[in-house]
Scaffold this active site. Structure first.
Site, short mmCIF file in Angstrom:
data_model
loop_
_atom_site.label_atom_id
_atom_site.label_comp_id
_atom_site.label_asym_id
_atom_site.label_seq_id
_atom_site.Cartn_x
_atom_site.Cartn_y
_atom_site.Cartn_z
N PRO A 1 0.82 -1.20 0.00
CA PRO A 1 0.00 0.00 0.00
C PRO A 1 0.86 1.26 0.00
CG PRO A 1 -0.03 -1.03 2.17
CD PRO A 1 0.71 -1.96 1.25
N CYS A 2 0.45 2.24 -0.76
CA CYS A 2 1.14 3.53 -0.78
C CYS A 2 0.10 4.58 -0.51
CB CYS A 2 1.78 3.77 -2.14
SG CYS A 2 3.11 2.65 -2.47
N GLN A 3 -0.46 4.55 0.69
CA GLN A 3 -1.51 5.52 1.00
C GLN A 3 -0.97 6.93 0.96
OE1 GLN A 3 -1.19 3.08 3.83
NE2 GLN A 3 -3.29 2.42 4.21
N GLY A 4 0.36 7.05 1.13
CA GLY A 4 0.95 8.37 1.15
C GLY A 4 0.95 9.06 -0.21
N ILE A 5 0.59 8.32 -1.27
CA ILE A 5 0.64 8.96 -2.58
C ILE A 5 -0.69 8.93 -3.32
CG2 ILE A 5 3.06 8.50 -2.98
CD1 ILE A 5 1.91 6.43 -5.09
#
Ligand code: SAH
Length: 767
Positions: A384-388
């Protein structure tokens, strides 16, 4: 440059203008007015021959490296050489994220162009070596440079060089494009002679580790697809930090070792497990006898008195008792107690329970409860790349890898590095190619290439594989250098990809070229996917019901297949047709919202703007009609809520919008909120049910979900669309069987998207 250039014709050759095809870019200079060719040239005191590798004057004082493949003179008397370029890692798509790569490593390419001879600086040694995972740079001959892989900008491909004549030392250019063609035909010949291993692999299990598995969309699809190319891919291990997602995976894949833990802990656990397996490897009888006398009495967690260990039943890494100390913990069954009294005990506290630990490790190793290096043939996952994510407004723009939420790409690659699988498939949102100049995408590629894995990156729209949902995602293949690098499957359905990535990744979109002949099926519409499902109320609570109506479309017939029909083999009693409809229920609407939804007309394009008291200006902004008395709900709230007017400055048509039968959905998200997404059923007063969302993601109807209704929506929305994963699984199977082509894309067989196992293989199921 300081080198006096004098060119002597040492040996003239037959003139042969335009002997090479234009390079991939088509924009580099290829000279056409060739008068004659030479085999050698003397520049200063140095004689340069065809096949020599040289430093060439590049931009900004950079010294590029290439191989001379022609010398020629033009009709206007200028001397040129044709160079076939090597790429340094920073010249590839990886760019500066390659700082941890060996500076001597180059990448072979078929890119050629013509340069004036005075650009040649000096000779340089470039050695070809065979790519080996874990090769220590020091052990490589001390030539100036070496190369072990080919780089091609199409689909950002890094690939093992295929040598047609490996010991033919005279053929310096044995990797030219013409020889690749020779190799292809050699492969074809081998296949026609029956040397294709396609069926042999079927029974042997090919094991898959699904990281960040969610409810298992990605691995389920991969396994379905691999079966269609005769590879028995089985999800052996799966991991997710979300409990309900793990429960869903286990429910649908009872054979899988599912671990509910964070990937960073799993990584540490794998390292510790390897140590434990080594430590307890030798079954030393003497030691065993001696330690049989162990008391196995230890103080139990949170208890001063000593208890006797009956056996160890599980292992984890972390801090399950929240003591502030992280490490290996064992789950202990206590003598005289049942499973409800099991506790986690740190390994340090079990020092006089070596026998119990030995039994657990030996048994665990035999059962492969955890993968050791080399055990997992394939690792897949969507870190997961919730930061992007585009939906996330709080993102660390400058250095996304430092953002805790994006760290999982590092963890994913660390696990790959530890386990060294044959194949890797990573999925992510398309934003990893947009955000911070694509640094996350480049990082992922860079790690694979640094591990000497082959790599290939594609951008795929789910709708192209037979779904009424667009859903664009990035997929990254990795393959051990001795394996075939899997291809990407060309679309089967006619969906126009409107989104276009940054120019640098335009050649990563998995699609037909504009002028390429194709036979595509019509894009799917909402009605194709869900028109057969019975009407339900917004507050329906039944977990299962009957279908009531027969299927109406190929999609519906296919999606209703039993697990037995889909997979081609039965795990249990799934052979019998159950024909029950599960999860056809939606998240109930709030009373006010329900009252609002009931007033939204049942026609195409209807939304909150159709409610009384809304006017739309010429500026396409919706405002309250202040000339009329405001309608209110029984609760006293306004019929049209304020947020409908403020969302996207009143320009949006999404609040309380109905989908229509002839439409497609942009992307199924983790929660269908009717406040800001188009998620209302065309003709019923509710949001789409779980099953409807699951169908838009291509989950077979037999696939069931665990957890609260909200958790289930989240699992469905997070998943890789099954038809995409299935098509990729098919491509993987071809690579495993070494029956794939050399090009980056493959064409799927006809009716691929809606043929179950028996229809696809055209064998009848046994009675
Ligand atoms: N590939 C899955 C969907 C994955 S969504 C499918 O096709 O169905 C990403 C998943 O990562 C979520 O289920 C989330 O619970 C999980 N996750 C987030 N952070 C995690 C972490 N640190 N360790 C393990 N799993 C994590």
């Amino acid at each position: 440059m300081g080198l006096a250039v004098s060119i002597e014709v040492l040996q003239s050759q037959r003139s042969n203008s335009q002997s090479m095809k234009l390079n991939d870019d088509g924009e580099d200079e290829i000279i056409l007015n060739v008068e004659c060719h030479f085999a050698q040239a003397k520049i200063g005191n140095c004689i340069f021959s065809l096949g020599d590798c040289v430093y060439v004057q590049g931009n900004e004082g950079k010294k590029d490296v290439g191989r001379i493949i022609e010398f020629f003179k033009t009709t206007d008397g200028e001397n040129y050489f044709r160079v076939q370029w090597f790429y340094r890692v920073e010249d590839t798509v990886i760019k500066e994220v390659g700082s941890f790569h060996d500076k001597r490593r180059l990448f072979y390419s078929t890119v050629v162009n013509d340069n004036l001879i005075d650009c040649i600086i000096s000779k340089v040694n470039v050695t070809q070596i065979s790519p080996r995972v874990g090769l220590k740079v020091k052990s490589i001959a001390s030539s100036d440079f070496y190369y072990d892989m080919e780089y091609c900008i199409d689909y950002s491909t890094f690939r093992t060089l295929v040598t047609v004549f490996p010991d033919n030392s005279l053929r310096i250019h044995s990797f030219s494009s013409s020889n690749l063609i020779e190799m292809e035909s050699a492969l074809q010949t081998a296949k026609s002679l029956g040397n294709s291993p396609s069926c042999d692999t079927y029974n042997a299990e090919f094991s898959l580790l699904d990281l960040y598995c969610g409810c298992g969309g990605m691995s389920t699809g991969l396994c379905l697809g691999a079966k269609l190319s005769s590879v028995n891919l089985v999800t052996k291990w799966a991991l997710d930090s979300d409990k309900s997602a793990c429960e869903s995976l286990k429910l649908n894949h009872p054979e899988t070792h599912v671990r509910n833990e964070a990937a960073e802990d799993f990584l540490e656990l794998l390292k510790e497990w390897e140590k434990l397996c080594r430590q307890y490897e030798v079954d030393n009888v003497e030691r065993t006898n001696r330690s049989r006398s162990e008391t196995s009495r230890v103080p139990k967690h949170n208890d001063e008195t000593e208890f006797e260990v009956s056996r160890i039943i599980d292992i984890c890494y972390g801090d399950p008792n929240k003591t502030g100390k992280r490490g290996v913990n064992f789950r202990v069954r206590w003598k005289g107690y049942g499973s409800s009294d099991d506790t986690w005990e740190p390994i340090g506290g079990l020092s006089n329970c070596k026998e119990s630990i030995r039994d657990f490790v030996k048994n665990g190793k035999k059962l492969k409860i955890l993968p050791l290096p080399g055990d997992a043939d394939v690792i897949c996952g969507g870190p997961p790349c919730q930061g992007i994510s585009g939906y996330n407004r709080f993102r660390n723009v400058d250095s996304p890898l430092d953002d805790e939420k994006n760290r999982q790409i590092i963890v994913f690659m660390d696990i790959v590095n530890l386990l060294k699988p044959k194949y890797v498939l990573m999925e992510n949102v398309a934003d990893i190619l947009r955000f911070d100049k694509a640094s996350l995408g480049r990082y992922a590629l860079s790690r694979l290439v640094q591990m000497t894995y082959q790599a290939r990156l594609g951008i795929i729209a789910a709708g192209c594989y037979g779904l009424p949902q667009f859903r664009l995602r990035v997929f990254l293949w990795g393959a051990h250098p001795s394996e075939n690098l899997p291809q990407f499957p060309r679309p089967t359905h006619d969906v126009i990809i409107r989104y276009w990535p940054p120019p640098e990744f335009e050649r990563n979109v998995v699609a037909y070229d504009e002028d390429q002949p194709r036979e595509l099926e019509k894009a799917l519409l909402l009605q194709d996917a869900i028109s057969d499902l019975p009407a339900v109320k917004h507050n329906e609570t039944s977990e299962e019901m009957s279908f009531k109506n027969p299927p109406e479309t190929d999609f519906q017939r296919y999606i209703r297949s039993t697990q037995y029909e889909m997979v081609g083999s039965a795990l249990d009693d799934t052979k019998k047709k159950e024909n029950l409809l599960y999860d056809h229920r939606s998240y109930p609407l709030h009373e006010d919202d329900y009252a609002r939804v009931c007033q939204i007309p049942k026609r195409k394009g209807a939304n909150f703007r159709d409610l009384p008291g809304v006017v739309v200006g010429r500026d396409n902004v919706a405002r309250r009609d202040l000339t009329e008395k405001q309608s209110v709900l029984p609760s006293g709230k306004p019929l049209v809520p304020d947020y409908a007017f403020t969302f996207e400055q009143g320009k949006s048509k999404r609040p309380f919008a109905r989908l229509w039968w002839d439409e497609t959905v942009a992307t199924v998200l983790t929660f269908p909120s009717c406040h800001n997404q188009v998620v209302l059923h065309p003709e019923q007063d509710r949001i789409l049910t779980l099953r409807e969302c699951a169908r838009l993601q291509g989950f077979p109807d037999y696939y069931r979900f665990c957890g609260t209704v909200r958790e289930r929506y989240c699992q469905v929305g997070n998943a890789v669309a099954i038809p995409v994963a299935r098509a990729l699984g098919y491509a993987l199977g071809l690579a495993v069987n070494k029956s794939n082509g050399n090009e980056p894309l493959l064409t799927l067989p006809q009716n691929f998207s809606h043929s179950n196992y028996f229809q696809f293989t055209e064998i009848l199921p046994p009675p």
